[in-house]
Scaffold this active site. Structure first.
Site, short mmCIF file in Angstrom:
data_model
loop_
_atom_site.label_atom_id
_atom_site.label_comp_id
_atom_site.label_asym_id
_atom_site.label_seq_id
_atom_site.Cartn_x
_atom_site.Cartn_y
_atom_site.Cartn_z
N GLY A 1 33.89 33.44 51.61
CA GLY A 1 34.11 33.63 50.07
C GLY A 1 34.36 34.74 49.48
N TYR B 1 23.34 33.21 41.67
CA TYR B 1 24.25 33.01 40.60
C TYR B 1 25.09 31.84 40.73
CZ TYR B 1 27.58 34.34 44.36
OH TYR B 1 28.29 34.49 45.52
N GLY C 1 37.05 14.20 80.34
CA GLY C 1 37.39 12.79 79.62
C GLY C 1 38.37 13.07 78.21
N CYS D 1 32.98 40.16 46.09
CA CYS D 1 34.31 39.86 45.63
C CYS D 1 35.12 41.16 45.08
CB CYS D 1 34.46 38.67 44.72
SG CYS D 1 34.04 37.19 45.58
N HIS E 1 39.42 37.72 41.91
CA HIS E 1 39.13 36.84 40.85
C HIS E 1 38.75 37.59 39.51
CE1 HIS E 1 34.75 37.24 40.23
NE2 HIS E 1 34.82 37.06 41.75
N ASN F 1 36.36 42.25 41.80
CA ASN F 1 36.25 41.60 40.41
C ASN F 1 37.63 42.40 39.63
OD1 ASN F 1 32.56 41.51 39.53
ND2 ASN F 1 34.04 40.39 40.87
#
Length: 404
Positions: free
Chosen positions: A329, A315, A222, A351, A333, A353
């Site tokens: 994530g 954190y 449908g 990440c 950065h 750094n």
């Protein structure tokens, strides 16, 4: 000359009413000449009268045999006429516009044989009323320039029961032309990428157009396509950043030439449990990542991935010059608090750094679609972790198509 326009009304097309033409055909109502009588024209209309639940994407077709079409009118309940096209031999009329959902339509047609004798036919039918609709969202911005790793991405706002039907409605056109395939990332997301050798991506300068012609498409249970969408974008120069967990340096190459060397501190390694009992990786993942977007200032909090506030690894910070690499994530950065460890020791939660200067350089010089490759860690980039498309071999990528 045949008349044209919205009504698709056509003039009587040929020798109708001509005594000379009738004589040539051997018809002769006076019985003279002994030739065969000219058969009467016949008409067929699809959909047939009384048909229900017609797809708005289906064509309405009127066909004449033993003659030519004199007039065709396709109208909705409000009397609005639908455009159509006539074949060069004037025997077939085909609707040229999509119909509406949940509407009733009427067709009135006239044809004439070579003697000019006319015949009329009519049909009335109704289109399907969907139980639900889905909209496609092309996630590549129209008119934008992307890096060589950018996949073509379509997101549906509803889970798709019939992925093959949905995939058939999607089309990618490139200049120069390149072979490619769709791959379903989830029940709502499907990506397309070109076929390339390992370690190769789009050719810089490629023009890409994607269309999602879903209106009138039955996607199962449908669910029907609500509206067509399209977008075009360009592939820019090749920027590929290569990092490894041994040197803790990221070297950036533009069109094959190194333009930057950035020391970093990556994920400290190991795993911790979130509040649901799932293991959360503290490694920077290995594999091919693609820049998703960028933010000057990013709010990062461990609670977003299930880490309780009283956990020693918790954190809640704001960081500058964020370049996002995965949906869960992983960023490049700025991390001035551990700049002394960059190029020497891993100390992040996953990440990359970087120093303020390198993070800003990355923010200013990388763009969505650029490629970042990491190696040397046990955690891996999967196809559904951001734009992890390039981590699958071509054979495995094609297996994710519903049309394979």
């Amino acid at each position: 000359m045949l008349a044209t326009g919205v009504t698709a009304m056509l003039l009587a097309g040929c020798n109708g009413g001509s005594d000379k033409a009738a004589g040539k055909s051997g018809s002769g109502s006076d019985g003279g000449g002994g030739g065969k009588p000219v058969p009467a024209a016949t008409l067929s209309i699809t959909p047939a009268t009384g048909t229900k639940k017609v797809s708005p994407g289906d064509h309405v077709v009127v066909t004449a045999a033993h003659g030519t079409l004199s007039s065709v009118a396709l109208t909705n309940a409000a009397g609005k006429e639908v455009k159509g096209t006539l074949s060069s031999d004037k025997t077939t009329w085909t609707s040229a516009e999509k119909l509406g959902y949940g509407k009733t339509y009427k067709v009135a047609a006239t044809a004439a044989n070579p003697d000019g004798k006319k015949v009329n036919a009519a049909s009335s039918f109704s289109t399907v009323t969907p139980g639900n609709y889905t909209l496609p969202y092309i996630q590549n911005a129209n008119g934008k320039t992307y890096g060589v790793g950018e996949p073509v991405m379509v997101h549906f706002d509803e889970p798709i029961p019939d992925k093959a039907a949905a995939e058939k409605s999607l089309k990618v056109t490139t200049s120069p032309s390149v072979e490619g395939s769709w791959h379903w990332i989830s029940a709502q997301d499907v990506h397309w990428r070109p076929k390339t050798d390992a370690g190769k991506y789009w050719t810089p300068g490629t023009k890409v157009t994607v269309s999602a012609d879903v209106y009138g498409v039955n996607m199962g249970k449908g669910l029907w396509g609500q509206e067509d969408r399209a977008a075009s974008f360009t592939i820019g120069s090749s920027i590929v950043a290569i990092a490894d967990n041994k040197s803790l340096h990221m070297k950036v190459y533009k069109d094959g030439k190194q333009i930057r060397d950035m020391p970093f501190s990556g994920g400290k390694g190991g795993y911790i449990q979130d509040k649901y009992g799932n293991n959360v990786s503290l490694w920077t993942p290995s594999g091919t990542m693609v820049v998703m977007d960028q933010e000057k200032r990013v709010h990062m909090t461990s609670s977003s991935w299930g880490i309780a506030k009283n956990n020693p690894q918790a954190y809640d910070v704001y960081v500058n010059w964020g370049t996002r690499l995965t949906g869960d994530g992983i960023y490049l950065h700025a991390a001035p608090w551990n700049v002394g460890l960059h190029g020497k020791q891993n100390d992040s939660h996953g990440c990359f750094n970087l120093s303020d200067q390198d993070a800003k350089w990355a923010y200013d010089n990388l763009r969505p679609g650029d490629v970042v490759i990491m190696s040397g860690t046990p955690d891996k980039v999967t196809v559904d972790r951001g734009y992890g498309d390039w981590n699958l071999s071509w054979d495995k990528w094609v297996q994710g198509s519903a049309l394979k």
